[in-house]
Design a protein around this motif. Structure first.
Motif, PDB file in Angstrom:
ATOM      1  N   SER A  75     -37.702   1.470 -28.314  1.00 42.11           N
ATOM      2  CA  SER A  75     -37.778   2.740 -27.600  1.00 42.11           C
ATOM      3  C   SER A  75     -38.411   2.560 -26.224  1.00 42.11           C
ATOM      4  O   SER A  75     -37.938   3.113 -25.230  1.00 42.11           O
ATOM      5  CB  SER A  75     -38.570   3.746 -28.432  1.00 42.11           C
ATOM      6  OG  SER A  75     -38.724   4.972 -27.755  1.00 42.11           O
ATOM      7  N   ARG A 112     -29.942  -4.701 -26.519  1.00 40.03           N
ATOM      8  CA  ARG A 112     -31.185  -5.350 -26.946  1.00 40.03           C
ATOM      9  C   ARG A 112     -31.305  -5.274 -28.467  1.00 40.03           C
ATOM     10  O   ARG A 112     -31.101  -4.210 -29.053  1.00 40.03           O
ATOM     11  CB  ARG A 112     -32.402  -4.660 -26.301  1.00 40.03           C
ATOM     12  CG  ARG A 112     -32.556  -4.929 -24.806  1.00 40.03           C
ATOM     13  CD  ARG A 112     -33.656  -4.080 -24.197  1.00 40.03           C
ATOM     14  NE  ARG A 112     -33.257  -2.672 -24.147  1.00 40.03           N
ATOM     15  CZ  ARG A 112     -32.623  -2.125 -23.106  1.00 40.03           C
ATOM     16  NH1 ARG A 112     -32.305  -2.859 -22.060  1.00 40.03           N
ATOM     17  NH2 ARG A 112     -32.296  -0.845 -23.125  1.00 40.03           N
ATOM     18  N   ALA A 169     -38.326   0.048 -24.343  1.00 42.74           N
ATOM     19  CA  ALA A 169     -37.406  -0.660 -23.450  1.00 42.74           C
ATOM     20  C   ALA A 169     -36.229   0.205 -23.027  1.00 42.74           C
ATOM     21  O   ALA A 169     -35.333  -0.276 -22.335  1.00 42.74           O
ATOM     22  CB  ALA A 169     -36.905  -1.922 -24.144  1.00 42.74           C
ATOM     23  N   GLY A 170     -36.209   1.446 -23.481  1.00 46.45           N
ATOM     24  CA  GLY A 170     -35.116   2.345 -23.137  1.00 46.45           C
ATOM     25  C   GLY A 170     -34.035   2.431 -24.181  1.00 46.45           C
ATOM     26  O   GLY A 170     -33.021   3.108 -23.996  1.00 46.45           O
ATOM     27  N   GLY A 171     -34.238   1.756 -25.321  1.00 48.73           N
ATOM     28  CA  GLY A 171     -33.285   1.807 -26.420  1.00 48.73           C
ATOM     29  C   GLY A 171     -32.892   0.431 -26.885  1.00 48.73           C
ATOM     30  O   GLY A 171     -33.075  -0.564 -26.174  1.00 48.73           O
ATOM     31  N   SER A 206     -35.925   8.113 -30.348  1.00 47.07           N
ATOM     32  CA  SER A 206     -34.657   8.311 -29.649  1.00 47.07           C
ATOM     33  C   SER A 206     -34.098   6.997 -29.123  1.00 47.07           C
ATOM     34  O   SER A 206     -34.839   6.072 -28.779  1.00 47.07           O
ATOM     35  CB  SER A 206     -34.846   9.281 -28.478  1.00 47.07           C
ATOM     36  OG  SER A 206     -35.166  10.574 -28.931  1.00 47.07           O
ATOM     37  N   ARG A 207     -32.761   6.948 -29.092  1.00 43.49           N
ATOM     38  CA  ARG A 207     -31.995   5.829 -28.544  1.00 43.49           C
ATOM     39  C   ARG A 207     -32.280   4.514 -29.256  1.00 43.49           C
ATOM     40  O   ARG A 207     -32.319   3.450 -28.642  1.00 43.49           O
ATOM     41  CB  ARG A 207     -32.244   5.700 -27.023  1.00 43.49           C
ATOM     42  CG  ARG A 207     -31.645   6.870 -26.235  1.00 43.49           C
ATOM     43  CD  ARG A 207     -32.067   6.880 -24.809  1.00 43.49           C
ATOM     44  NE  ARG A 207     -33.498   7.172 -24.673  1.00 43.49           N
ATOM     45  CZ  ARG A 207     -34.018   8.397 -24.778  1.00 43.49           C
ATOM     46  NH1 ARG A 207     -33.244   9.440 -25.014  1.00 43.49           N
ATOM     47  NH2 ARG A 207     -35.309   8.574 -24.644  1.00 43.49           N
ATOM     48  N   HIS A 210     -27.016   0.650 -27.283  1.00 39.28           N
ATOM     49  CA  HIS A 210     -28.018   0.040 -28.164  1.00 39.28           C
ATOM     50  C   HIS A 210     -27.753  -1.444 -28.386  1.00 39.28           C
ATOM     51  O   HIS A 210     -28.621  -2.164 -28.878  1.00 39.28           O
ATOM     52  CB  HIS A 210     -28.054   0.769 -29.509  1.00 39.28           C
ATOM     53  CG  HIS A 210     -28.478   2.198 -29.408  1.00 39.28           C
ATOM     54  ND1 HIS A 210     -28.667   2.997 -30.523  1.00 39.28           N
ATOM     55  CD2 HIS A 210     -28.751   2.988 -28.339  1.00 39.28           C
ATOM     56  CE1 HIS A 210     -29.017   4.207 -30.127  1.00 39.28           C
ATOM     57  NE2 HIS A 210     -29.084   4.231 -28.811  1.00 39.28           N
TER      58      HIS A 210
END
Length: 506
Positions: A55, A26, A57-59, A78-79, A23
């Motif tokens: 989220s 970013r 951006a993938g976390g 999530s993440r 995390h």
């Protein structure tokens, strides 16, 4: 200036890095998404936009710098880490004053066997459902000013056992004030943080003041760690319902009106689920006046909780107990001006492999230790009686105990509590029990709501045990501050009793 990764590391947002290293790749400043942090504008939309961006951006980490963020529902994903910086306050907005509403409670919930609060999650200040690798951290504050502590009770038709016997004298109007109709809950928020299902979740470092019905409700959640929180609230503190693999440590929870840290196994997810593999350690629980833990005054003017019994604030397993409890440890915890440790199963669940050790208690408002196997059976047709077995309680020092409430182990005829060990336990009571109380034979009350006060003044002052099998007492020391006319111990239908190193034993 906007928050960068370097700023977070240097302390602009509290000097804390996310607990999930990924995390940290970013950072998303809520002000870049329109948050004002002025305590006037509603900032939940901006915070939700920042969470959605992280989220997508993938976390990543969503940062709330210093400011007061007035919010309705914040939706976790999530993440994503939500980092509350030094001086950051998330204030729960009030629908009556701020022209908005919380997310509506889920529709179609049966709610037969647990109350409205246990049965809904989205009507909360912060909520997440089926989320993974989520964290809320930092030194900031969640202030539930606009939350309600109230909500409807269960729609279970058998009213015996629905409420504590101490509430029997309350009028319908008084009950209705505490338990409004479900229609009145539309748009209101009644939890600070609610988690439904999900796994790998961390809550650390922040403070919750006035958290509504639950400061934290975690239902069906796995791999949950709650660390270093301060909670000073108007009802329940931390509720762990149908959970597994949970650690709660170094938390301070003040909850004069309800339980501070409580493990449950309700029917909220539509089936009986065991709460298991739980460790609660190095925590402080208390029943000071609400708000006076956070401000440091630790006031003690409140004497009675809403259930018309003395202030609560304890650690408990129960009352909701359909799925039972397995492998629970409670250790190195301190109780102050609150009820003692309560281990209860009354809705068919099995409680087994429970260890409580190194507990200290001061100014105990009811029983220091209370084990109750009951027959409420708030559950579907076929729900049985349940069981309590394999409980070890050791190294307990409890002082200033109300004389009416000895340590109590209460099973049922034909359903004894089994395999209990009390080792190195010191109990100091205020004393003052009358000789007439020694002749009392408490009613069985199998379907009553479990509380130490359910039996009235008990006929012994140190330990009262009924319907217990294989009870070992090794090193129980009990004293009274003033004389007490009752016997210290009473054993009724207790089989295979072993007593050692206990001075008052005859």
């Amino acid at each position: 200036m906007r928050v960068t990764r370097r700023d977070v590391t240097l302390g602009l947002a509290g000097g804390l890095l996310p607990v999930f290293p990924a995390h940290a790749a970013r950072y998303y400043d809520v002000r870049d998404h329109g948050a004002r942090g002025d305590g006037i504008a509603i900032d939940s939309g901006a915070i939700n936009a920042a969470i959605a961006a992280a989220s997508a951006a993938g976390g990543g980490t969503v940062v709330l710098p210093r400011g007061r963020y007035l919010c309705f529902s914040i939706r976790l994903r999530s993440r994503v880490t939500l980092l509350l910086g030094e001086g950051a306050v998330i204030e729960a907005a009030d629908p009556a004053r701020h022209g908005g509403r919380y997310d509506l409670p889920e529709a179609g919930i049966d709610q037969l066997y647990q109350d409205f609060g246990h049965s809904h999650w989205r009507n909360s200040l912060i909520w997440g459902e089926d989320v993974e690798q989520v964290s809320i951290t930092g030194p900031g504050l969640i202030h539930g000013l606009g939350l309600t502590r109230d909500g409807p009770g269960a729609r279970w038709k058998k009213q015996a056992g629905e409420r504590p016997l101490s509430m029997q004298g309350m009028t319908d109007a008084q009950i209705a004030e505490l338990e409004p109709d479900a229609a009145a809950m539309q748009g209101l928020g009644n939890k600070a943080i609610a988690l439904k299902n999900g796994r790998d979740i961390r809550l650390s470092g922040f403070t919750i003041l006035k958290g509504g019905h639950f400061a934290i409700l975690a239902t069906g959640t796995g791999e949950l760690r709650i660390d270093g929180l301060t909670i000073d609230t108007d009802r329940d503190g931390i509720d762990l319902d149908c959970v597994r693999d949970v650690l709660v440590e170094r938390c301070r929870v003040n909850a004069p009106n309800d339980d501070a840290i409580v493990v449950k196994s309700s029917f909220a997810l539509g089936r009986a689920i065991t709460s298991e593999n739980i460790l609660i350690r190095d925590c402080d629980v208390s029943g000071y006046d609400m708000g006076s833990l956070v401000d440091g005054t630790k006031r003690t003017t409140q004497e009675i909780a809403p259930d018309r019994d003395r202030v609560t604030g304890r650690i408990k397993l129960g009352t909701e107990s359909n799925g039972g409890y397995r492998n629970v440890r409670i250790e190195d915890c301190r109780f102050t001006r609150c009820r003692g440790l309560a281990l209860e199963t009354v809705d068919g669940g099995v409680m087994e492999h429970i260890v409580a050790s190194r507990l200290t208690m001061q100014d105990v408002t009811t029983a220091p230790l209370f084990l109750r196997l009951g027959d409420r059976r708030r559950g579907p047709e076929g729900t049985g009686v349940g069981a309590i077995r394999d409980v070890v309680i050791s190294e307990v020092d409890a002082r200033g105990i109300d004389h009416r409430f000895p340590a109590a182990l209460a099973g049922l005829p034909g359903h004894p509590i089994a395999d209990v060990t009390l080792r190195d336990v010191h109990l100091l009571y205020r004393g003052g029990g009358a000789a007439a109380d020694a002749a009392r034979v408490p009613a069985e009350s199998p379907d009553a709501y479990p509380e130490p006060s359910m039996f009235g003044v008990l006929p012994s002052w140190a330990l009262w045990s009924r319907h217990v099998e294989r009870l070992t007492i090794d090193g129980l020391r009990a004293q009274t501050m003033t004389p007490d006319q009752r016997r210290p111990f009473l054993f009724d239908d207790v089989r295979h009793l072993s007593v050692r190193n206990t001075p008052l034993w005859r």
